[in-house]
Scaffold this motif. Sequence first.
Motif, PDB file in Angstrom:
ATOM      1  N   TYR A   1      34.345  30.451  50.679  1.00  0.00           N
ATOM      2  CA  TYR A   1      35.721  30.005  50.330  1.00  0.00           C
ATOM      3  C   TYR A   1      35.610  30.402  48.310  1.00  0.00           C
ATOM      4  CZ  TYR A   1      37.128  25.650  48.116  1.00  0.00           C
ATOM      5  OH  TYR A   1      38.150  24.699  47.072  1.00  0.00           O
ATOM      6  N   LEU A   2      34.383  30.473  48.206  1.00  0.00           N
ATOM      7  CA  LEU A   2      34.523  30.599  46.796  1.00  0.00           C
ATOM      8  C   LEU A   2      35.188  32.050  46.073  1.00  0.00           C
ATOM      9  CD1 LEU A   2      30.973  29.384  46.005  1.00  0.00           C
ATOM     10  CD2 LEU A   2      33.185  28.197  45.481  1.00  0.00           C
ATOM     11  N   ALA A   3      34.949  33.058  47.074  1.00  0.00           N
ATOM     12  CA  ALA A   3      34.847  34.112  46.185  1.00  0.00           C
ATOM     13  C   ALA A   3      36.629  34.218  46.178  1.00  0.00           C
ATOM     14  CB  ALA A   3      34.890  35.101  47.620  1.00  0.00           C
ATOM     15  N   ALA A   4      37.612  33.041  47.584  1.00  0.00           N
ATOM     16  CA  ALA A   4      39.265  33.568  47.482  1.00  0.00           C
ATOM     17  C   ALA A   4      39.246  32.574  46.650  1.00  0.00           C
ATOM     18  CB  ALA A   4      39.257  32.523  49.304  1.00  0.00           C
ATOM     19  N   THR A   5      39.147  31.346  46.836  1.00  0.00           N
ATOM     20  CA  THR A   5      39.531  30.551  45.477  1.00  0.00           C
ATOM     21  C   THR A   5      39.946  30.663  44.262  1.00  0.00           C
ATOM     22  OG1 THR A   5      37.969  29.237  45.464  1.00  0.00           O
ATOM     23  CG2 THR A   5      39.353  27.891  46.545  1.00  0.00           C
ATOM     24  N   VAL A   6      38.469  31.818  43.418  1.00  0.00           N
ATOM     25  CA  VAL A   6      38.957  32.448  42.456  1.00  0.00           C
ATOM     26  C   VAL A   6      39.999  33.391  42.486  1.00  0.00           C
ATOM     27  CG1 VAL A   6      37.130  34.093  41.393  1.00  0.00           C
ATOM     28  CG2 VAL A   6      36.065  31.939  41.995  1.00  0.00           C
ATOM     29  N   ALA A   7      39.873  34.063  43.581  1.00  0.00           N
ATOM     30  CA  ALA A   7      40.870  35.521  43.696  1.00  0.00           C
ATOM     31  C   ALA A   7      42.608  34.939  43.415  1.00  0.00           C
ATOM     32  CB  ALA A   7      40.480  36.196  44.983  1.00  0.00           C
ATOM     33  N   VAL A   8      42.293  33.986  43.737  1.00  0.00           N
ATOM     34  CA  VAL A   8      43.445  32.958  43.805  1.00  0.00           C
ATOM     35  C   VAL A   8      44.256  31.861  42.893  1.00  0.00           C
ATOM     36  CG1 VAL A   8      43.810  32.918  46.146  1.00  0.00           C
ATOM     37  CG2 VAL A   8      43.477  30.720  45.642  1.00  0.00           C
ATOM     38  N   ALA A   9      43.068  31.876  41.884  1.00  0.00           N
ATOM     39  CA  ALA A   9      43.078  31.173  40.495  1.00  0.00           C
ATOM     40  C   ALA A   9      43.865  31.447  39.312  1.00  0.00           C
ATOM     41  CB  ALA A   9      41.671  30.833  39.690  1.00  0.00           C
TER      42      ALA A   9
END
Length: 307
Positions: free
Chosen positions: A238-246
């Motif tokens: 989750y954290l990796a995905a949300t950082v990637a799409v920020a």
Amino acid sequence: MTARRLLCLLPLLLVTAVAVPHRSVLVAGFGQLRSAQWPWLLAAAGATCLTWVAAAFTRQGAVLERLPARRLLVTQFAAGAANHLLPTGLGAGAVNLRFMTVCGVPLARSSAALALCLLAETVARLGLLAGLLIAFPDTLRLGTLVPDTAVGPLLGAVAAVLAGALLALTLVRRLRTAVHSFLSTALGEARSVHTRPARALALWGGSLAFPVLQATGLAAVGQALGLPVPAAHMALAYLAATVAVALVPTPGGLGSVEAALIVALVAVGGPVALATAVVLAYRIITVWLPLLPGAITLGALVRLKVI
């Protein structure tokens, strides 16, 4: 009066405009919820509700003035809806900025407080991601998230944006003066807040709690649907995905967040079909179910002149 009524109706019109193109996602997501274990779904819903409490603590921690607690909490619920109706961050930022100014915080300090919240939330999210990557170094197969061929263009785009910003600051004196004034106000606000332990605790505690609660919600939905991935690994995904799409300027990350979450869950070992089902169900709980009541609340706050 007519303009205010139109502003009250605008959130509902935006909900309709956003929901219609995503109706197939909504149908699929609700279909997945029917086959899930309800106790885990209730846990996910509870974690989602607590994110608004965490956001309220973060906003209060960023200003010295005491904000009205109940109105602050309700405003965070409405801001969540606004965030899904406008490009990422703009909706919630505008709602919170208006709320703080109505509460008597000067515009310059309200803007500085929002910048401080954004900084704290970014540091907290990146810190949690770094901690999980250190704790589980072999869990996330980054090659599946960012192909080697994409690294060069991505770094080039970031460098171009930074170079453009520096060039604009160098050539445009009025912009340079405005940025300097804003940074001075923001630094002064940050120093003042950190002289009050209660405010600093609220700011950083809320900033840390927000992504933890979001990741907890995803892990709960994964458990509800039987995703064979440990909860800590789902949190990492989750954290990796949300950082990637920020930096993707879509309303609330609609579309981009779903895609990134699916890829990230697959990268930590989840089957593609089941990961897709988990993400659809998760977004139904965290985005679509609160969206209509949040929009109605937003319209009511506008009508009551709370924002």
